[in-house]
Design an enzyme around this catalytic site. Structure first.
Site, PDB file in Angstrom:
ATOM      1  N   HIS A  76       0.795  -1.226   0.000  1.00  0.00           N
ATOM      2  CA  HIS A  76       0.000   0.000   0.000  1.00  0.00           C
ATOM      3  C   HIS A  76       0.831   1.282   0.000  1.00  0.00           C
ATOM      4  O   HIS A  76       0.268   2.374   0.040  1.00  0.00           O
ATOM      5  CB  HIS A  76      -0.899   0.013   1.239  1.00  0.00           C
ATOM      6  N   HIS A  91       1.740   6.935   0.510  1.00  0.00           N
ATOM      7  CA  HIS A  91       0.992   5.938   1.274  1.00  0.00           C
ATOM      8  C   HIS A  91      -0.483   5.986   0.879  1.00  0.00           C
ATOM      9  O   HIS A  91      -1.114   7.026   0.988  1.00  0.00           O
ATOM     10  CB  HIS A  91       1.146   6.255   2.762  1.00  0.00           C
TER      11      HIS A  91
END
Length: 171
Positions: A76, A91
């Protein structure tokens, strides 16, 4: 050679090495800008991981905000070290580490050299929503303390296109 010639020579050598300041990080996705303080995660909103901002995405491919070397790859998130030494964390989502990579497709490996605009990863917004997580895309300068200023360029709530100037980093 006079005193000012020394400074000119030093500046010329910096430019020859590709180092230009301020460094401008580009938006990794298109969407609406979020101030760091408004990110629904205290690790980001209190700037524990550095200054920056986030974007509520309208797209699902995350692009490199700068040229540099990939330093960290998680399902992620991707960490980059820019050619000028700016450490950038991109992120996707809040608490998406809980998804263990499901709903994310990575396109780069640690150690890879990237250019601004290269695809880093893509994500499934529906999978993130189904897991109960917000899908904002955070861009944080993790070595903020090494710079005199790290500031978002657009105002919170502004719309940005992927590749547009997002964050200015000054020495």
């Amino acid at each position: 050679m006079g005193l000012f010639d020394v400074f000119k020579k030093k500046e010329a050598s910096k430019q020859a090495a590709g180092e230009t300041w301020p460094v401008v990080l580009k938006a990794p996705v298109s969407g609406r800008v979020i101030a760091m303080a408004d990110i629904p995660d205290p690790v980001f909103s209190t700037e524990v991981l550095g200054k920056g901002c986030a974007i509520w995405p309208e797209s699902t491919v995350v692009y490199a905000p700068c040229a540099g070397t990939v330093s960290v790859v998680m399902g992620h998130a991707v960490g980059l070290t820019s050619d000028a030494g700016v450490e950038v964390l991109v992120h996707v989502g809040v608490d998406t580490v809980d998804m263990e990579g499901k709903g994310f497709t990575g396109y780069v490996a640690e150690g890879a050299k990237v250019k601004a605009g290269d695809a880093l990863l893509s994500f499934d917004r529906d999978a993130i929503a189904a897991a109960g997580h917000p899908d904002c895309v955070v861009v944080a300068v993790s070595n903020t303390a090494e710079f005199s200023d790290v500031s978002p360029i657009p105002a919170a709530e502004d719309l940005v296109e992927a590749g547009a100037p997002l964050i200015s980093v000054s020495k």
